[in-house]
Each structure stands twice: as structure tokens, then as C-alpha cells.
Motif scaffolding. Sequence first.
Motif, PDB file in Angstrom:
ATOM      1  N   ASP A  72       0.815  -1.211   0.000  1.00 60.94           N
ATOM      2  CA  ASP A  72       0.000   0.000   0.000  1.00 60.94           C
ATOM      3  C   ASP A  72       0.847   1.258   0.000  1.00 60.94           C
ATOM      4  OD1 ASP A  72      -2.399  -1.565   2.167  1.00 60.94           O
ATOM      5  OD2 ASP A  72      -2.378  -1.384  -0.020  1.00 60.94           O
ATOM      6  N   GLU A  73       2.131   1.149   0.295  1.00 58.14           N
ATOM      7  CA  GLU A  73       2.974   2.335   0.343  1.00 58.14           C
ATOM      8  C   GLU A  73       3.252   2.837  -1.073  1.00 58.14           C
ATOM      9  OE1 GLU A  73       2.762   2.890   4.079  1.00 58.14           O
ATOM     10  OE2 GLU A  73       4.114   4.131   2.903  1.00 58.14           O
ATOM     11  N   GLU A  74       3.280   4.152  -1.237  1.00 58.80           N
ATOM     12  CA  GLU A  74       3.505   4.737  -2.537  1.00 58.80           C
ATOM     13  C   GLU A  74       4.980   4.723  -2.923  1.00 58.80           C
ATOM     14  OE1 GLU A  74      -0.228   7.852  -2.176  1.00 58.80           O
ATOM     15  OE2 GLU A  74       1.815   8.575  -2.362  1.00 58.80           O
ATOM     16  N   PHE A  75       5.840   4.686  -1.900  1.00 58.64           N
ATOM     17  CA  PHE A  75       7.257   4.622  -2.202  1.00 58.64           C
ATOM     18  C   PHE A  75       7.952   3.940  -1.041  1.00 58.64           C
ATOM     19  CE2 PHE A  75       8.585   7.829   0.798  1.00 58.64           C
ATOM     20  CZ  PHE A  75       7.443   8.592   0.957  1.00 58.64           C
ATOM     21  N   VAL A  76       9.151   3.443  -1.286  1.00 63.04           N
ATOM     22  CA  VAL A  76       9.952   2.783  -0.268  1.00 63.04           C
ATOM     23  C   VAL A  76      11.258   3.544  -0.123  1.00 63.04           C
ATOM     24  CG1 VAL A  76      11.168   0.677   0.366  1.00 63.04           C
ATOM     25  CG2 VAL A  76       8.944   0.532  -0.760  1.00 63.04           C
ATOM     26  N   TYR A 115       5.845  20.282  -0.242  1.00 64.63           N
ATOM     27  CA  TYR A 115       5.193  19.695  -1.412  1.00 64.63           C
ATOM     28  C   TYR A 115       5.809  18.336  -1.750  1.00 64.63           C
ATOM     29  CZ  TYR A 115       3.532  24.493  -2.249  1.00 64.63           C
ATOM     30  OH  TYR A 115       2.954  25.731  -2.127  1.00 64.63           O
ATOM     31  N   VAL A 116       4.975  17.455  -2.300  1.00 65.74           N
ATOM     32  CA  VAL A 116       5.436  16.179  -2.844  1.00 65.74           C
ATOM     33  C   VAL A 116       4.925  16.067  -4.273  1.00 65.74           C
ATOM     34  CG1 VAL A 116       5.128  13.687  -2.759  1.00 65.74           C
ATOM     35  CG2 VAL A 116       5.638  14.926  -0.673  1.00 65.74           C
ATOM     36  N   THR A 117       5.787  15.647  -5.177  1.00 61.44           N
ATOM     37  CA  THR A 117       5.405  15.434  -6.576  1.00 61.44           C
ATOM     38  C   THR A 117       5.430  13.947  -6.889  1.00 61.44           C
ATOM     39  OG1 THR A 117       6.316  17.582  -7.234  1.00 61.44           O
ATOM     40  CG2 THR A 117       5.960  15.962  -8.977  1.00 61.44           C
ATOM     41  N   ASP A 118       4.280  13.408  -7.295  1.00 59.00           N
ATOM     42  CA  ASP A 118       4.155  12.002  -7.680  1.00 59.00           C
ATOM     43  C   ASP A 118       3.509  11.935  -9.050  1.00 59.00           C
ATOM     44  OD1 ASP A 118       5.172  10.795  -5.304  1.00 59.00           O
ATOM     45  OD2 ASP A 118       3.283  11.262  -4.296  1.00 59.00           O
ATOM     46  N   ASN A 119       4.163  11.227  -9.981  1.00 59.10           N
ATOM     47  CA  ASN A 119       3.615  11.053 -11.330  1.00 59.10           C
ATOM     48  C   ASN A 119       3.226  12.382 -11.964  1.00 59.10           C
ATOM     49  OD1 ASN A 119       3.811   8.197 -11.106  1.00 59.10           O
ATOM     50  ND2 ASN A 119       1.865   8.158  -9.973  1.00 59.10           N
ATOM     51  N   GLY A 120       4.072  13.379 -11.746  1.00 61.41           N
ATOM     52  CA  GLY A 120       3.847  14.674 -12.360  1.00 61.41           C
ATOM     53  C   GLY A 120       2.835  15.554 -11.652  1.00 61.41           C
ATOM     54  N   PRO A 128      17.774  10.560  -0.730  1.00 56.82           N
ATOM     55  CA  PRO A 128      17.442  11.847  -1.375  1.00 56.82           C
ATOM     56  C   PRO A 128      16.305  12.540  -0.634  1.00 56.82           C
ATOM     57  CG  PRO A 128      17.569  10.056  -2.984  1.00 56.82           C
ATOM     58  CD  PRO A 128      17.589   9.410  -1.640  1.00 56.82           C
ATOM     59  N   ARG A 129      16.195  13.836  -0.856  1.00 60.19           N
ATOM     60  CA  ARG A 129      15.112  14.593  -0.244  1.00 60.19           C
ATOM     61  C   ARG A 129      13.773  14.023  -0.713  1.00 60.19           C
ATOM     62  NH1 ARG A 129      17.319  17.348   3.980  1.00 60.19           N
ATOM     63  NH2 ARG A 129      18.775  18.983   3.332  1.00 60.19           N
ATOM     64  N   ALA A 130      12.840  13.842   0.221  1.00 64.69           N
ATOM     65  CA  ALA A 130      11.540  13.253  -0.099  1.00 64.69           C
ATOM     66  C   ALA A 130      10.503  14.298  -0.461  1.00 64.69           C
ATOM     67  CB  ALA A 130      11.035  12.437   1.089  1.00 64.69           C
ATOM     68  N   THR A 131      10.800  15.577  -0.196  1.00 65.85           N
ATOM     69  CA  THR A 131       9.835  16.642  -0.454  1.00 65.85           C
ATOM     70  C   THR A 131      10.540  17.882  -0.990  1.00 65.85           C
ATOM     71  OG1 THR A 131      10.037  17.556   1.782  1.00 65.85           O
ATOM     72  CG2 THR A 131       8.351  15.870   1.439  1.00 65.85           C
ATOM     73  N   THR A 132       9.736  18.814  -1.461  1.00 64.16           N
ATOM     74  CA  THR A 132      10.212  20.158  -1.796  1.00 64.16           C
ATOM     75  C   THR A 132       9.643  21.120  -0.763  1.00 64.16           C
ATOM     76  OG1 THR A 132      10.384  19.726  -4.165  1.00 64.16           O
ATOM     77  CG2 THR A 132      10.109  22.032  -3.487  1.00 64.16           C
ATOM     78  N   ILE A 135      13.959  25.969  -0.401  1.00 66.73           N
ATOM     79  CA  ILE A 135      14.931  25.566   0.616  1.00 66.73           C
ATOM     80  C   ILE A 135      15.425  24.158   0.335  1.00 66.73           C
ATOM     81  CG2 ILE A 135      15.385  25.438   3.079  1.00 66.73           C
ATOM     82  CD1 ILE A 135      14.442  28.193   2.017  1.00 66.73           C
ATOM     83  N   ILE A 136      14.497  23.269  -0.008  1.00 69.90           N
ATOM     84  CA  ILE A 136      14.814  21.873  -0.300  1.00 69.90           C
ATOM     85  C   ILE A 136      14.101  21.487  -1.585  1.00 69.90           C
ATOM     86  CG2 ILE A 136      14.237  19.505   0.416  1.00 69.90           C
ATOM     87  CD1 ILE A 136      14.923  20.247   3.242  1.00 69.90           C
ATOM     88  N   GLU A 137      14.773  20.733  -2.442  1.00 67.94           N
ATOM     89  CA  GLU A 137      14.177  20.226  -3.675  1.00 67.94           C
ATOM     90  C   GLU A 137      14.062  18.709  -3.594  1.00 67.94           C
ATOM     91  OE1 GLU A 137      12.885  21.735  -6.153  1.00 67.94           O
ATOM     92  OE2 GLU A 137      13.633  23.796  -6.055  1.00 67.94           O
ATOM     93  N   GLN A 138      12.876  18.204  -3.892  1.00 69.43           N
ATOM     94  CA  GLN A 138      12.667  16.761  -3.885  1.00 69.43           C
ATOM     95  C   GLN A 138      13.669  16.071  -4.795  1.00 69.43           C
ATOM     96  OE1 GLN A 138       8.574  15.722  -4.520  1.00 69.43           O
ATOM     97  NE2 GLN A 138       8.960  13.520  -4.663  1.00 69.43           N
ATOM     98  N   HIS A 139      14.235  14.960  -4.298  1.00 72.04           N
ATOM     99  CA  HIS A 139      15.200  14.101  -5.006  1.00 72.04           C
ATOM    100  C   HIS A 139      16.629  14.620  -4.931  1.00 72.04           C
ATOM    101  CE1 HIS A 139      11.736  11.948  -6.356  1.00 72.04           C
ATOM    102  NE2 HIS A 139      11.335  12.884  -7.185  1.00 72.04           N
ATOM    103  N   ASP A 140      16.858  15.835  -4.419  1.00 76.19           N
ATOM    104  CA  ASP A 140      18.231  16.307  -4.246  1.00 76.19           C
ATOM    105  C   ASP A 140      18.894  15.568  -3.086  1.00 76.19           C
ATOM    106  OD1 ASP A 140      17.971  18.054  -6.299  1.00 76.19           O
ATOM    107  OD2 ASP A 140      18.047  19.884  -5.090  1.00 76.19           O
ATOM    108  N   ASP A 141      20.242  15.601  -3.057  1.00 81.35           N
ATOM    109  CA  ASP A 141      20.971  15.072  -1.905  1.00 81.35           C
ATOM    110  C   ASP A 141      20.821  16.031  -0.731  1.00 81.35           C
ATOM    111  OD1 ASP A 141      21.856  12.871  -3.313  1.00 81.35           O
ATOM    112  OD2 ASP A 141      23.699  13.868  -3.982  1.00 81.35           O
TER     113      ASP A 141
END
Length: 380
Positions: free
Chosen positions: A70-74, A162-167, A191-195, A141-147
Motif C-alpha cells: 500500500d505504500e507509494e514509495f519505499v 510539497y510532494v510530486t508524484d507522477n507529475g 534523497p530529499r523526499a519533499t520540496t 529551501i529543499i528540492e525533492q530528489h536532491d541530496d
Amino acid sequence: MSRAIHIPEGLRELLQDFTVEVIRNQPRDICDFALQYFADLKRRKREEKGQALKSSYEAMMFASDEEDNDEEFVVSAETYDPDNDEENREPTVIHPKTDQQKQRLRGVCKDILLFKNLEQEELSKVLDAMFERPVAAGDHIIEQHDDGDNFYVIESGIFDVYVTDNGVTRLIATYDNHGSFGELALMYNTPRATTIIARTLGALWCLDRVTFRRIVVNNNAKKRKMYDAFIQTVPLLSSLETYERMKVVDVLCPQQYTDGQRIIAEGESADCFYIVESGEVRITVRRTTEEGEIEEVELTTCTEGQYFGELALVTKKPRAASAYAVGNVKCLVMDVMAFERLLGPCMEIMKRNISNYEMQMANVLQSASNSRTFSDVATA
């Protein structure tokens, strides 16, 4: 031939909790109520799993090994070994500050959970390494997926998460002039999980990745090793799952008290829950004598592994008993926000204890001419 029916684990508790809520709310349409109830329950479970990942290193490792379709990501975390980390060989960068900056920094960091269990020397190193960052409205301040580079403590400003999933980008949370963020990527090397974007002008205090991992993560790992075995001996918490206990350990703060020192006072607002790690705590209540004088009468005592202060948090009423240290006492303290967030699974046990308090207080107060009702006093 009769066939044994297997009842899934947790089904009884799930239906029991739902039934209690139906009786409590008396909904006109049970079907609509059920849909909303279980949707909210699913959302809370997701939030609790996210909090487990955020607040506890061991919780992250435990959860990442489980299958959950049920989790959207691991999130997969690498094991952090402070003794073998190359970053530990790098010198700590110290950022000079004015006296006014130091005062402001200490003010915003005093309630940061990750800092509460640091020794004074370690906290001083952390504060020396932090640097100020003014922000403008619209700054990312933070970008999703950045280190991950820094851990951030908010001094002022509003920050949207914010979270971006499937655009599709969704606003999932907002920090309003207090709090902290950015630790997850640093603790688990993910990686960062959110923006996170500043909505207004503001100010942040930043701690670099190397110092954060060297001091904060290492300290939390030691703390868990120290307290996890003890927590398993506390009857109230023994039924918790492993990852739930880890979350509890993460938010417990040790406090020491000397002989005769008052820990909680009758009549004050309730903001903490206490577990006795060592020593003895005397619980007392006030009563009026036949002569009209006020005296304190001992209600009970708490020793190692026992807890107190929970009922005022459950009933949300002022303390109706006082607690005093007998000799030197060490308690593990949990604030009200963590109590409500983490001890939900134990709430029914604590509510059942109300009947025990009722009998104890009735025995103590039976001779008082103006004895109070149980609802007034069973909230210590």
C-alpha cells in the motif's frame, strides 16, 4: 467436519475501536461514518509510518525490511556506522556569532527534539556549527530528489511542503514560524523526499550534514541502545511493536530530581508523562481536615518501571495530585504532543487504570467532609 476459522491478527481490536466510535458519535448513517472512519484510520497509519521513518533510525531499518504494497514509495536507508564514517575525520566548521545571534539561536533550538538529549558539550558544538540563512518569499529551501546538505531550524517564516508524484504536485504540510526539517535525508543518506518553499520572508538556522551525522545521529543511536531494553520492561509499553517502541525511545528525555523535589503539582496544567527509571516517587493529594486545614495525604508510590502523569493527559484536565521525589530520582519524560501521537495503542490500558485510581482516592478522601468527585481528582 468442522473447519477452524482463522481470525486475522488485529481484527478484534479494529472492530472494537470502530464500535466504540459509533456508540460515541451516534452517526445517522453508519455506512458513511464507516467510510470516513476507515479512510481517516488509513491516513493516520500512513502518517505514523512516515513519522517512524523520520524519528527513529532503527524504525527506518525495521520498516524498510517490511513488505507493504500500500505504500507509494519505499525509502531504503544505508546503515550509519559513526566509527567507520569518513565524514568523522573532517573538522567541524565553526561559524562565529554575535551575542545577540547566540541568544536567538538558543531560543529557537531549546524545543528541538533532536537536540534535547545532547550533552551540554555536544549541544555547544552543534550551536557553534550552525549558521543563519535569511530567506525571501518563494525561495526553494529543499528540492525533492536532491541530496541532503543541511538540517534546518525555523526562527521565523511560513514554509510549505510539497510532494510530486507522477507529475502531480501536492501541498502536504506547512510550517508556521516554528519547527525543523531536513533531518531524514541526513540520518538515512536518502534523497530529499519533499520540496520545501518559503511562503513568506523568514530566517532559518542551518546545520551541515557532517556535524549533524557526527553528533546528533551518533547520540540518538547511543540513546536507543541505552533505553530500549529498559522500555521493554515497562508493562504499559511491552505490547508495542518494535518500531513503536523505537519511536517512544526517540522522544523520551531523562530528567533527574533530588529528594523532596516536586515533579508535578496538583492543580497545574498537564504537559508531560513520566516513567520512573530509578528511585521512588510519592504521589499525594490535598484534602481538608475536619478543622478546616489543608493537608497532603499520600495516595501511592511509583518505583522503577512504573509511570505517572498519564491520566491528566488522557482526560485533558488539570493535575489533581502532586508527585515528589523520594531520594534521588531519574525519570524519562515525554511531552504531551509526543504522548498523544505515540501512545495511542496504550490509551485503553491507561483509561482502564482510572478505576484503580478511583478506589485509591476514595479510600484516602473518604474522611474529608468536602470530598471531591472522582472526575475532579482522578486526573493525576
